[in-house]
Design a protein around this motif. Structure first.
Motif, PDB file in Angstrom:
ATOM      1  N   VAL A  17       0.851  -1.200   0.000  1.00  0.00           N
ATOM      2  CA  VAL A  17       0.000   0.000   0.000  1.00  0.00           C
ATOM      3  C   VAL A  17       0.881   1.243   0.000  1.00  0.00           C
ATOM      4  N   ARG A  18       1.923   1.251   0.816  1.00  0.00           N
ATOM      5  CA  ARG A  18       2.853   2.386   0.865  1.00  0.00           C
ATOM      6  C   ARG A  18       3.479   2.615  -0.515  1.00  0.00           C
ATOM      7  N   SER A  19       3.848   1.536  -1.175  1.00  0.00           N
ATOM      8  CA  SER A  19       4.442   1.622  -2.502  1.00  0.00           C
ATOM      9  C   SER A  19       3.468   2.240  -3.500  1.00  0.00           C
ATOM     10  N   LEU A  20       2.200   1.867  -3.393  1.00  0.00           N
ATOM     11  CA  LEU A  20       1.193   2.406  -4.306  1.00  0.00           C
ATOM     12  C   LEU A  20       0.979   3.897  -4.058  1.00  0.00           C
ATOM     13  N   VAL A  21       0.908   4.298  -2.796  1.00  0.00           N
ATOM     14  CA  VAL A  21       0.643   5.700  -2.461  1.00  0.00           C
ATOM     15  C   VAL A  21       1.823   6.588  -2.831  1.00  0.00           C
ATOM     16  N   PHE A  22       3.029   6.171  -2.471  1.00  0.00           N
ATOM     17  CA  PHE A  22       4.189   7.020  -2.692  1.00  0.00           C
ATOM     18  C   PHE A  22       4.896   6.730  -4.001  1.00  0.00           C
ATOM     19  N   GLY A  23       4.452   5.689  -4.690  1.00  0.00           N
ATOM     20  CA  GLY A  23       5.056   5.348  -5.969  1.00  0.00           C
ATOM     21  C   GLY A  23       6.396   4.680  -5.767  1.00  0.00           C
ATOM     22  N   SER A  24       6.556   3.589  -6.431  1.00  0.00           N
ATOM     23  CA  SER A  24       7.849   2.919  -6.368  1.00  0.00           C
ATOM     24  C   SER A  24       8.329   2.719  -7.794  1.00  0.00           C
ATOM     25  N   GLU A  25       9.616   2.838  -7.970  1.00  0.00           N
ATOM     26  CA  GLU A  25      10.189   2.631  -9.304  1.00  0.00           C
ATOM     27  C   GLU A  25       9.902   1.209  -9.789  1.00  0.00           C
ATOM     28  N   ALA A  26       9.907   0.245  -8.852  1.00  0.00           N
ATOM     29  CA  ALA A  26       9.641  -1.149  -9.230  1.00  0.00           C
ATOM     30  C   ALA A  26       8.230  -1.286  -9.795  1.00  0.00           C
ATOM     31  N   ALA A  41      -4.151  -2.421  -1.741  1.00  0.00           N
ATOM     32  CA  ALA A  41      -5.017  -1.274  -1.468  1.00  0.00           C
ATOM     33  C   ALA A  41      -6.482  -1.712  -1.419  1.00  0.00           C
ATOM     34  N   VAL A  42      -6.889  -2.589  -2.336  1.00  0.00           N
ATOM     35  CA  VAL A  42      -8.262  -3.097  -2.327  1.00  0.00           C
ATOM     36  C   VAL A  42      -8.528  -3.831  -1.009  1.00  0.00           C
ATOM     37  N   GLU A  43      -7.568  -4.645  -0.581  1.00  0.00           N
ATOM     38  CA  GLU A  43      -7.729  -5.362   0.690  1.00  0.00           C
ATOM     39  C   GLU A  43      -7.909  -4.372   1.841  1.00  0.00           C
ATOM     40  N   LEU A  44      -7.113  -3.303   1.862  1.00  0.00           N
ATOM     41  CA  LEU A  44      -7.232  -2.286   2.904  1.00  0.00           C
ATOM     42  C   LEU A  44      -8.618  -1.652   2.882  1.00  0.00           C
TER      43      LEU A  44
END
Length: 199
Positions: A17-26, A41-44
């Motif tokens: 979720v953190r990766s989705l919100v802040f964007g990750s290069e991966a 995120a859907v699970e959250l």
């Protein structure tokens, strides 16, 4: 993000979720990683919706990026049967995703737009030039009507003198964005780096 564990999410899901919100290069490079992040995120959202329900309000859904639209569509499909309500505005009624219900609303009248724009100045009377700008620029959109007045105040086109709002000589020299997306873009550009990162 520290409180996400309160919803019973494991550390790996919280990281996605953190990766989705802040964007990750991966995630930007790896489509599979993006799908995993969206799944987290859907699970959250589904866990938040348990018991109390969850309302999500999105302005200009038709202008959302494809991955955000996919996230919302996936969430609503997973939540079929209740718990999640999505209310979204679209400028193009044909852009409503398949299977979603829609209620088409026409643009507001010029007088309605001026009434809404007056809320920015605590229901004060707009100077005639400012009211005319609202009528000609807001395109039936109440958010845009408010933004016109906020821009005029910020740029010195109108100012409060005593209990009244007056137009200043600058009012005719203030460039007014032609569309709501340009208004939002200008507002975003005016933010400092930390505020932009938060958004």
């Amino acid at each position: 993000f520290d409180r996400l564990s309160d919803f019973g999410l494991d550390p790996g899901t919280i990281d996605r979720v953190r990766s989705l919100v802040f964007g990750s290069e991966a995630a930007k490079v790896d489509g599979e990683r993006l799908l995993e992040d969206q799944g987290a995120a859907v699970e959250l959202f589904l866990r938040i919706a348990v018991g109390t329900g969850l309302g999500i309000f999105v302005d200009d859904l038709d202008r959302a990026d494809p991955s955000s639209r996919a996230l919302l569509e996936n969430l609503l499909q997973c939540a079929a049967g209740g718990g999640v309500l999505l209310v979204a505005t679209l400028s193009n009624a044909d852009a409503v995703p398949q299977g979603f219900s829609k209620q088409v609303l026409g643009p507001l009248s010029e007088d309605e737009l001026v009434l809404i724009a007056r809320k920015v100045i605590d229901d004060g009377e707009l100077p005639p030039l400012a009211a005319q700008l609202v009528r000609t620029r807001a395109q039936g959109n109440p958010s845009f009507a408010r933004q016109v007045v906020e821009t005029l105040i910020e740029k010195g086109g109108i100012q409060q003198i005593g209990n009244q709002w007056k137009a200043t000589p600058q009012i005719n020299r203030i460039p007014m964005p032609a569309t709501m997306s340009l208004v939002l873009e200008a507002r975003f550009d005016a933010l400092d780096a930390e505020q932009k990162l938060f958004l």
